[in-house]
Design an enzyme around this catalytic site. Sequence first.
Site, mmCIF file in Angstrom:
data_model
loop_
_atom_site.group_PDB
_atom_site.id
_atom_site.type_symbol
_atom_site.label_atom_id
_atom_site.label_comp_id
_atom_site.label_asym_id
_atom_site.label_seq_id
_atom_site.Cartn_x
_atom_site.Cartn_y
_atom_site.Cartn_z
ATOM 1 N N ILE A 1 0.978 -1.262 0.148
ATOM 2 C CA ILE A 1 -0.152 -0.059 0.023
ATOM 3 C C ILE A 1 0.894 1.208 -0.031
ATOM 4 C CG2 ILE A 1 -1.675 1.354 1.486
ATOM 5 C CD1 ILE A 1 -2.673 -1.241 2.466
ATOM 6 N N HIS B 1 0.605 4.564 1.479
ATOM 7 C CA HIS B 1 -0.412 5.053 2.184
ATOM 8 C C HIS B 1 -0.685 6.388 1.683
ATOM 9 C CE1 HIS B 1 -0.442 1.876 4.800
ATOM 10 N NE2 HIS B 1 0.487 1.764 4.834
ATOM 11 N N LYS C 1 -1.528 -0.518 11.828
ATOM 12 C CA LYS C 1 -2.752 -0.293 11.230
ATOM 13 C C LYS C 1 -3.957 -1.128 11.109
ATOM 14 C CE LYS C 1 -0.068 3.159 8.667
ATOM 15 N NZ LYS C 1 1.369 2.770 8.667
HETATM 16 C C1 LIG Z 1 3.915 -7.208 6.735
HETATM 17 C C2 LIG Z 1 4.043 -5.985 6.374
HETATM 18 C C3 LIG Z 1 3.524 -5.296 5.712
HETATM 19 C C4 LIG Z 1 3.911 -3.852 5.438
HETATM 20 N N1 LIG Z 1 3.003 -3.025 4.662
HETATM 21 C C5 LIG Z 1 3.342 -1.607 4.228
HETATM 22 C C6 LIG Z 1 2.422 -1.245 3.532
HETATM 23 O O1 LIG Z 1 1.514 -1.560 2.960
HETATM 24 N N2 LIG Z 1 2.992 0.259 3.161
HETATM 25 C C7 LIG Z 1 4.241 0.553 3.370
HETATM 26 O O2 LIG Z 1 4.499 1.641 2.977
HETATM 27 N N3 LIG Z 1 5.138 -0.219 4.049
HETATM 28 C C8 LIG Z 1 4.630 -1.265 4.490
HETATM 29 N N4 LIG Z 1 5.414 -2.219 5.197
HETATM 30 C C9 LIG Z 1 6.813 -1.881 5.588
HETATM 31 C C10 LIG Z 1 7.579 -1.924 4.296
HETATM 32 O O3 LIG Z 1 7.744 -2.965 3.821
HETATM 33 C C11 LIG Z 1 9.141 -1.428 4.783
HETATM 34 O O4 LIG Z 1 9.208 -0.394 5.433
HETATM 35 C C12 LIG Z 1 10.311 -1.504 3.596
HETATM 36 O O5 LIG Z 1 10.223 -2.631 2.936
HETATM 37 C C13 LIG Z 1 11.765 -1.388 4.005
HETATM 38 O O6 LIG Z 1 12.559 -1.467 3.186
HETATM 39 P P1 LIG Z 1 14.038 -1.616 3.318
HETATM 40 O O7 LIG Z 1 14.542 -1.281 2.034
HETATM 41 O O8 LIG Z 1 14.397 -0.641 4.581
HETATM 42 O O9 LIG Z 1 14.248 -3.043 3.906
HETATM 43 P P2 LIG Z 1 14.359 -4.298 3.277
HETATM 44 O O10 LIG Z 1 13.476 -4.537 2.321
HETATM 45 O O11 LIG Z 1 14.554 -5.445 4.255
HETATM 46 O O12 LIG Z 1 15.969 -4.332 2.672
HETATM 47 C C14 LIG Z 1 17.003 -4.582 3.159
HETATM 48 C C15 LIG Z 1 18.194 -5.344 2.609
HETATM 49 O O13 LIG Z 1 19.341 -5.371 3.147
HETATM 50 C C16 LIG Z 1 19.878 -6.678 2.745
HETATM 51 N N5 LIG Z 1 20.739 -6.974 3.823
HETATM 52 C C17 LIG Z 1 20.785 -7.089 5.286
HETATM 53 N N6 LIG Z 1 21.811 -7.536 5.734
HETATM 54 C C18 LIG Z 1 22.915 -7.488 4.780
HETATM 55 C C19 LIG Z 1 24.453 -7.675 4.666
HETATM 56 N N7 LIG Z 1 24.732 -7.963 5.885
HETATM 57 N N8 LIG Z 1 24.946 -7.576 3.728
HETATM 58 C C20 LIG Z 1 24.211 -7.403 2.509
HETATM 59 N N9 LIG Z 1 22.861 -6.995 2.564
HETATM 60 C C21 LIG Z 1 22.183 -7.260 3.639
HETATM 61 C C22 LIG Z 1 18.630 -7.699 3.128
HETATM 62 O O14 LIG Z 1 18.866 -8.794 2.414
HETATM 63 C C23 LIG Z 1 17.607 -6.752 2.152
HETATM 64 O O15 LIG Z 1 17.350 -7.136 1.197
HETATM 65 C C24 LIG Z 1 5.093 -3.263 5.665
HETATM 66 C C25 LIG Z 1 5.944 -4.257 6.342
HETATM 67 C C26 LIG Z 1 5.484 -5.632 6.764
HETATM 68 C C27 LIG Z 1 6.515 -6.345 7.349
#
Ligand SMILES: Cc1cc2nc3c(=O)[nH]c(=O)nc-3n(C[C@H](O)[C@H](O)[C@H](O)COP(=O)(O)OP(=O)(O)OC[C@H]3O[C@@H](n4cnc5c(N)ncnc54)[C@H](O)[C@@H]3O)c2cc1C
Length: 481
Positions: free
Chosen positions: A47, A49, A249
């Site tokens: 989503i 938001h 939410k």
């Molecule tokens: C159930 C659920 C529902 C959600 N729904 C929504 C929604 O509808 N709308 C919304 O806005 N947000 C939503 N969120 C939140 C949203 O999904 C996250 O905020 C967002 O995906 C975070 O992205 P990121 O890139 O920070 O993290 P991630 O996607 O976790 O990326 C971090 C990356 O770092 C890599 N990594 C970790 N450690 C290492 C390492 N040592 N070396 C190399 N790579 C590494 C991992 O493999 C990963 O690919 C939801 C979350 C969940 C769990």
Amino acid sequence: MYDVIIIGGGIVGCALARELSRYDLRLALIEKEVEVGFETSKTNSGIIHAGHHSSPDTLKGKFEWAGNQMWDDLAGDLKFGFKRIGELLLAQLPEDLQYLEQLKKQGETRGVTGLEIWSQKRVRKEEPNLSHSVLQALYAPTAAVVNPYEACFGLIESAQQNGAELFCGNQVLAIDQDNDGFTIQTSQKNFRTHIILNVAGLFADQVAAMVAADNFKILPRKGEEYMLDRRLQGIVSRIIFPIPTATSKGVLIIPTVDGPIMVGPTAEDVSSREDQSTSFAGASKIFAAVRKYCPAISERDTITEFAGLRAVSDANDFIIEQSSVKNFYNIAGIQSPGLTAAPAIATYVAEMLRSDGFTLVGKKVWKSDIDGPPHFAQMSPKERKVTIERDPAFGRIVCRCESITEAEVLYAIKHGARTLDGVKFRVRAGMGRCQGGFCTTRVMDLLSQKLGIPLHKITKRGQGSEICAPRQDILSVEDKR
Ligand SMILES: Cc1cc2nc3c(=O)[nH]c(=O)nc-3n(C[C@H](O)[C@H](O)[C@H](O)COP(=O)(O)OP(=O)(O)OC[C@H]3O[C@@H](n4cnc5c(N)ncnc54)[C@H](O)[C@@H]3O)c2cc1C
């Protein structure tokens, strides 16, 4: 020597890679998984938001609305699934009515457009399958749904097209700092860089600890989601929210971009950063909650389920700052609405680098769009005929449930898919009712042929998720290879 290395290829890391690819920089993204977007960014509610949910005094609040407004252009450029379908937040008790007013005011103060309180009569007319116990609802037309994995693939493809380098399957194990910069040691090789952007999601505190810049802790919070059969498609046409709780939410009804309805998520604090299991208890909670506002939804319609882990920081807000270690930036604690906020976080970080004294010189040529995958299922009969004449691989259906052709699977492989999930999340082969029952072996065969690897080395989502064991009689030949 790179100028900037991004650690973590989730939605935030991919958005950063694309944003920074606008500038004359030696730029790389390092990801531990076999493909980008394979952690939390693939397992969420999808989503965008509406902009009014998060409190104004938080970074979550600041970036929710800013990010929301950037998604139309991104989806246009990068050709991923995105629809502005709007949302309704339901009041079912008299004491909830005041909350709707409060939230509306919060949104309007921030500039969120089109917020309206709908009467019971209007809600029944617009969404006739919702429970008659709904008293009023807050309508927000700015809410949207997106295919988050497609967004990750599109962002990184665009970044690579503009010169960024991608290194998947490289887990960062250690980081050393010297006078010239940092040495990053991964499971495959060493990298040198002047600046590190730590966007490692659930593991961001562990990566920060490698340079003693871990002044925060990540606390995983699990969310289970249930995808329902297409039979229920259209049961609601907007995203349905209940009154939120202190930690989430609430359980939502989500009409996904491609049609099927999804329900979830739960919100459960857990100790493991890797346990993505679903549970009977989680399903029971979700369906009991959803039935209160949409009685026709039943667990019998579930076709698949998954769980994702939110990376909640102990400050309970996003952390976006240069750490106590010079040139090492933490972009951490990116829980919901992190997907929504990602593009706005990326532009903010670029500005932060500039104001910290880094020279960012725009490239003379920067291409904003990519071609995007073909969609045979969405073509008219006439278009299909012409397309098959041009490329007969469009005439061979691989995934019967979603009508995905061999040409689309080949497109996915050509554009970086290395696993069954990589194909599934790029072009939907295996996403339908049978969940890959018919197409898995055909897709494996195509991956094996195109990547030149034996069938027993094809995985669902990386090492440890192999589909079949090697045949003993050919093992020795393959081992020699
Ligand atoms: C159930 C659920 C529902 C959600 N729904 C929504 C929604 O509808 N709308 C919304 O806005 N947000 C939503 N969120 C939140 C949203 O999904 C996250 O905020 C967002 O995906 C975070 O992205 P990121 O890139 O920070 O993290 P991630 O996607 O976790 O990326 C971090 C990356 O770092 C890599 N990594 C970790 N450690 C290492 C390492 N040592 N070396 C190399 N790579 C590494 C991992 O493999 C990963 O690919 C939801 C979350 C969940 C769990």
